[in-house]
Design an enzyme around this catalytic site. Structure first.
Site, PDB file in Angstrom:
ATOM      1  N   CYS A   1      -2.944   8.856  30.740  1.00 23.93           N
ATOM      2  CA  CYS A   1      -2.826   8.175  29.453  1.00 23.93           C
ATOM      3  C   CYS A   1      -4.212   8.085  28.828  1.00 23.93           C
ATOM      4  CB  CYS A   1      -2.287   6.767  29.655  1.00 23.93           C
ATOM      5  SG  CYS A   1      -0.731   6.750  30.564  1.00 23.93           S
TER       6      CYS A   1
ATOM      7  N   ARG B   1      -4.052  13.437  26.114  1.00 23.07           N
ATOM      8  CA  ARG B   1      -3.863  12.878  27.453  1.00 23.07           C
ATOM      9  C   ARG B   1      -2.438  12.362  27.682  1.00 23.07           C
ATOM     10  NH1 ARG B   1      -8.802  11.691  29.881  1.00 23.07           N
ATOM     11  NH2 ARG B   1      -7.739  10.274  31.288  1.00 23.07           N
TER      12      ARG B   1
ATOM     13  N   ASN C   1      -4.504   3.142  32.409  1.00 25.79           N
ATOM     14  CA  ASN C   1      -4.330   4.562  32.703  1.00 25.79           C
ATOM     15  C   ASN C   1      -4.397   4.700  34.205  1.00 25.79           C
ATOM     16  OD1 ASN C   1      -4.486   7.381  32.834  1.00 25.79           O
ATOM     17  ND2 ASN C   1      -6.687   7.380  32.505  1.00 25.79           N
ATOM     18  N   GLY C   2      -3.361   5.224  34.830  1.00 28.75           N
ATOM     19  CA  GLY C   2      -3.371   5.365  36.286  1.00 28.75           C
ATOM     20  C   GLY C   2      -2.034   4.967  36.852  1.00 28.75           C
TER      21      GLY C   2
ATOM     22  N   GLU D   1      -1.040  33.491  35.084  1.00 30.88           N
ATOM     23  CA  GLU D   1      -1.588  32.635  34.033  1.00 30.88           C
ATOM     24  C   GLU D   1      -0.919  32.929  32.686  1.00 30.88           C
ATOM     25  OE1 GLU D   1      -3.176  30.045  33.841  1.00 30.88           O
ATOM     26  OE2 GLU D   1      -4.128  29.961  31.892  1.00 30.88           O
TER      27      GLU D   1
ATOM     28  N   TRP E   1       1.459   8.742  28.776  1.00 35.11           N
ATOM     29  CA  TRP E   1       2.246   9.781  29.447  1.00 35.11           C
ATOM     30  C   TRP E   1       2.999   9.055  30.540  1.00 35.11           C
ATOM     31  CZ3 TRP E   1       2.971  12.022  34.239  1.00 35.11           C
ATOM     32  CH2 TRP E   1       3.629  13.263  34.240  1.00 35.11           C
TER      33      TRP E   1
ATOM     34  N   HIS F   1      11.411  43.835  44.983  1.00 33.61           N
ATOM     35  CA  HIS F   1      11.979  42.987  46.040  1.00 33.61           C
ATOM     36  C   HIS F   1      12.836  41.856  45.472  1.00 33.61           C
ATOM     37  CE1 HIS F   1       9.668  45.152  49.002  1.00 33.61           C
ATOM     38  NE2 HIS F   1       8.651  45.084  48.164  1.00 33.61           N
TER      39      HIS F   1
ATOM     40  N   LYS G   1       1.068  30.209  30.467  1.00 25.49           N
ATOM     41  CA  LYS G   1       0.741  29.896  29.065  1.00 25.49           C
ATOM     42  C   LYS G   1       1.994  29.970  28.207  1.00 25.49           C
ATOM     43  CE  LYS G   1      -2.224  28.317  29.430  1.00 25.49           C
ATOM     44  NZ  LYS G   1      -3.091  28.129  30.554  1.00 25.49           N
TER      45      LYS G   1
HETATM   46  C1  F6R Z   1      -2.260  24.643  32.140  1.00 19.48           C
HETATM   47  C2  F6R Z   1      -3.124  23.553  32.499  1.00 19.48           C
HETATM   48  C3  F6R Z   1      -2.891  22.884  33.806  1.00 19.48           C
HETATM   49  C4  F6R Z   1      -4.217  22.494  34.466  1.00 19.48           C
HETATM   50  C5  F6R Z   1      -3.959  21.663  35.710  1.00 19.48           C
HETATM   51  C6  F6R Z   1      -5.233  21.334  36.454  1.00 19.48           C
HETATM   52  O1  F6R Z   1      -2.609  25.186  30.912  1.00 19.48           O
HETATM   53  O2  F6R Z   1      -3.995  23.170  31.777  1.00 19.48           O
HETATM   54  O3  F6R Z   1      -2.129  23.670  34.661  1.00 19.48           O
HETATM   55  O4  F6R Z   1      -4.918  23.659  34.783  1.00 19.48           O
HETATM   56  O5  F6R Z   1      -3.320  20.475  35.353  1.00 19.48           O
HETATM   57  O6  F6R Z   1      -6.109  20.618  35.654  1.00 19.48           O
HETATM   58  P1  F6R Z   1      -7.634  20.517  36.009  1.00 19.48           P
HETATM   59  O7  F6R Z   1      -8.221  21.876  35.889  1.00 19.48           O
HETATM   60  O8  F6R Z   1      -8.204  19.556  35.017  1.00 19.48           O
HETATM   61  O9  F6R Z   1      -7.720  20.019  37.421  1.00 19.48           O
END
Ligand code: F6R
Length: 611
Positions: free
Chosen positions: A2, A27, A99-100, A484, A73, A507, A488
């Protein structure tokens, strides 16, 4: 997970809070709320985004020069008005934004229930507000002491801002595990989960450390730990300007960040490669160089996109430094009983440096004596403080929830690390060492060239915007890029997508291919080119639609594929840095064409600070 923002000073708090929340929306954006302290406390909160909160508070009393805000969040309780922060304690003495995650909240809630406390929301935060109030009223102590006593009973993570009705003009902030920054102005203080809401007012900041509590009035800041020991505030100048957090002329932060990558990769290697391109220098690893050189094994821990960067690192470190590498999801690793010893090197990769699972994995490693190296983007983050050594990626603040420039900067660091270790361990010839350094230095110019083909890639996006599924395939260093690319696409456009090593298609996944199925084939690496040609033929034989990413001038695949995206010729070692760019652009445009909220995809948040 958050975002928290707060203000104590002489200005009207409301616009500072709203603007701050907009900056922190990456966030979390399930619900938003503010509390304004002006004699009594006015709380406005609702499900939805900050713009919904603005709408709600439009005709209300928004005066007051002390206040706190929150963008959520959801963890405990659905995203709705009642679960939105700030939370008020039952007797109205305390207001809290958090936050937490309070892990023992169920136990505390039951205990408070037995003492007559009733709850309006399902959140762990309301439990904390009531716990503080209960201690405050029963033990007749100051608000600050009540907060400290309550926090000694809490298991979990928190970044908190708390106000007490009986102590007006004052905010109490505390942190454990979730970041909190205090901006220091002239007769005013700003608090936030990161520095973005603060930079336009002051460049003097204090990063709260774990188990620190700050009591803040407009002309005074007292810092102590949970055990009442006074602390001297370590006020630092931050190097973040308003331009870094502004979209500029771009429609979305993600697009801006995609376009920044030529610059950010240069920033990542700036000062780390000798002018004559003869060697790599990583100041952050000097202290542990002997351990790195003699490492028998490397374990990389990370999540999401950072985990994909780790997979690229595996190929590079094995190939050029000749050290065996394992890449682990931090969330799995932390719950295993990993076999590690002092000769192992663990590399934790995280853009934010605040991902709960990655931090927990690091703490697990700490018990084994293995050396821990961090690769991280956010200076001062928890990861940077909890590792033995580290390399910052210097990609600049990443605001788009879908990671782009952080990924390429992480790979740039891993490439430099592989070359440095290969050279120090004398397993890499000086010719290859120099050749690869030269290749890396060329990458930013080549990315600029790819970015110039954005329009053509957007035309391909238009063809596939209606897809419901997509497959991505690559081999070797481009297999993690396939993963990746698929991530995305799914996270911002909600199209189901999977990445595979191309040879694995036979497979199982090949059964999915029909004339509706787009397959993005990464065929820009030399070593596996012929094999990729065969894999593409296999897809075409089953009527799949192929979008191929190929090296400039490619002829064979152009004849087979439905669409071709060219990237400049490069050494295989740096091909992930180039091949991922068109995939980011493709996903971005598909998501925009589908009307998706690119910077704030549903259900996601930028930093996953809870398990
Ligand atoms: C995808 C994305 C997430 C972060 C993941 C780890 O686009 O951003 O998959 O890569 O939450 O976050 P970090 O790198 O901050 O530990």
């Amino acid at each position: 997970m958050c975002g928290i923002v707060a203000y104590v000073g002489e200005r009207t708090a409301y616009p500072i809070l709203i603007k701050g929340l907009q900056r922190l929306e990456y966030r979390g954006y399930d619900s938003a709320g503010i509390a304004l302290l002006n004699g009594s406390t006015h709380v406005y909160k609702c499900k939805g985004k900050v713009r919904d909160l603005e709408e709600l508070s439009k005709d209300q009393d928004i005066s007051g020069s002390v206040g706190m805000g929150h963008t959520r969040w959801a963890t405990h309780g659905a995203p709705n008005d009642l679960n939105a922060h700030p939370h008020r304690s039952m007797n109205g003495k305390f207001f809290v934004v958090h936050n937490g995650i309070i892990e023992n909240y169920a136990h505390l809630r039951k205990e408070l229930n037995n003492r007559g406390y009733r709850f309006e929301s399902e959140t762990d935060t309301e439990v904390l507000a009531n716990l503080i109030e209960n201690i405050y009223l029963e033990q007749a102590v100051s608000a600050e002491l009540a907060v400290r006593l309550a926090l000694t009973r809490v298991v979990g993570a928190y970044g908190l801002v708390i106000s007490c009705e009986d102590e007006p003009g004052q905010l109490i902030a505390a942190r454990k595990g979730s970041p909190l920054v205090i901006g220091v102005g002239e007769n005013e203080y700003f608090l936030a989960s990161d520095a973005t809401p603060i930079v336009e007012y002051t460049d003097q900041v204090l990063y709260l450390k774990d188990e620190e509590v700050a009591v803040i009035r407009r002309d005074q800041l007292d810092l102590k730990n949970l055990h009442n020991d006074s602390k001297t505030p370590d006020i630092q100048k931050i190097n973040l300007s308003i331009d870094h957090i502004d979209k500029g002329d771009y429609a979305h932060f993600m697009l801006k960040e995609i376009h920044e990558q030529a610059v950010t990769i240069r920033d990542t290697f700036r000062g780390r490669i000798a002018m004559d391109e003869s060697k790599v220098f990583l100041g952050g690893v000097l202290d542990v160089m002997p351990q790195l050189i003699k490492a028998k094994r490397i374990i990389i821990v990370a999540c999401g996109t950072s985990w994909h960067a780790g997979l690229v690192g595996e190929y590079l470190l094995e190939q050029y430094a000749r050290i065996p590498v394992e890449v682990e999801y931090a969330s799995e690793f932390r719950y295993r009983d990993p076999i590690l010893d002092r000769d192992d090197l663990v590399i934790a990769i995280s853009q934010s440096g605040e991902t709960a699972d990655t931090l927990a994995a690091v703490r697990k490693v700490r018990e084994t004596g293995a050396t821990i190296l961090g690769i991280c983007n956010v200076a001062g983050s928890s990861l940077s403080r909890e590792t033995d050594a580290g390399v910052y990626t210097h990609a600049g603040i990443e605001i788009g929830v879908a990671s782009t420039k952080a990924f390429t900067s992480q790979i740039t660091v891993l490439t430099m690390l592989a070359l440095l270790l290969g050279s120090k361990r004398q397993v890499l010839s000086s010719d290859t060492y120099r050749e690869l350094i030269h290749e890396l230095i060329q990458v930013p110019d080549k990315i600029e060239e790819i970015l110039r083909s954005e329009k053509a890639i957007a035309e391909i996006a238009a063809v596939y915007q209606g897809a419901t599924n997509a497959l991505y395939m690559g081999r070797g260093l481009l297999f993690p890029v396939a993963l990746e690319g698929a991530l995305k696409l799914k996270e911002i456009s909600y199209i189901h997508a999977e990445g595979y090593p191309a040879a694995e298609m036979k497979h199982g996944p090949i059964a999915l291919i029909d004339e509706q199925m787009p397959v993005v084939a990464l065929a820009a690496n030399d070593q596996s080119y012929e094999k990729m040609v065969s894999n593409i033929q296999e897809v075409k034989a089953r009527k799949g639609k192929v979008v191929a990413v190929v090296s400039k001038g490619d002829k064979a695949i152009r004849k087979m594929a439905d669409h071709v995206i060219e990237i400049p010729d490069c050494h295989e070692a740096v091909s992930p840095l180039l091949a991922v760019i068109p995939l980011q652009i493709l996903s971005y445009h598909i998501a925009v064409m589908r009307g998706c909220d690119v910077d704030q995809p549903r259900n996601l948040a930028k930093s996953v600070t809870v398990e």
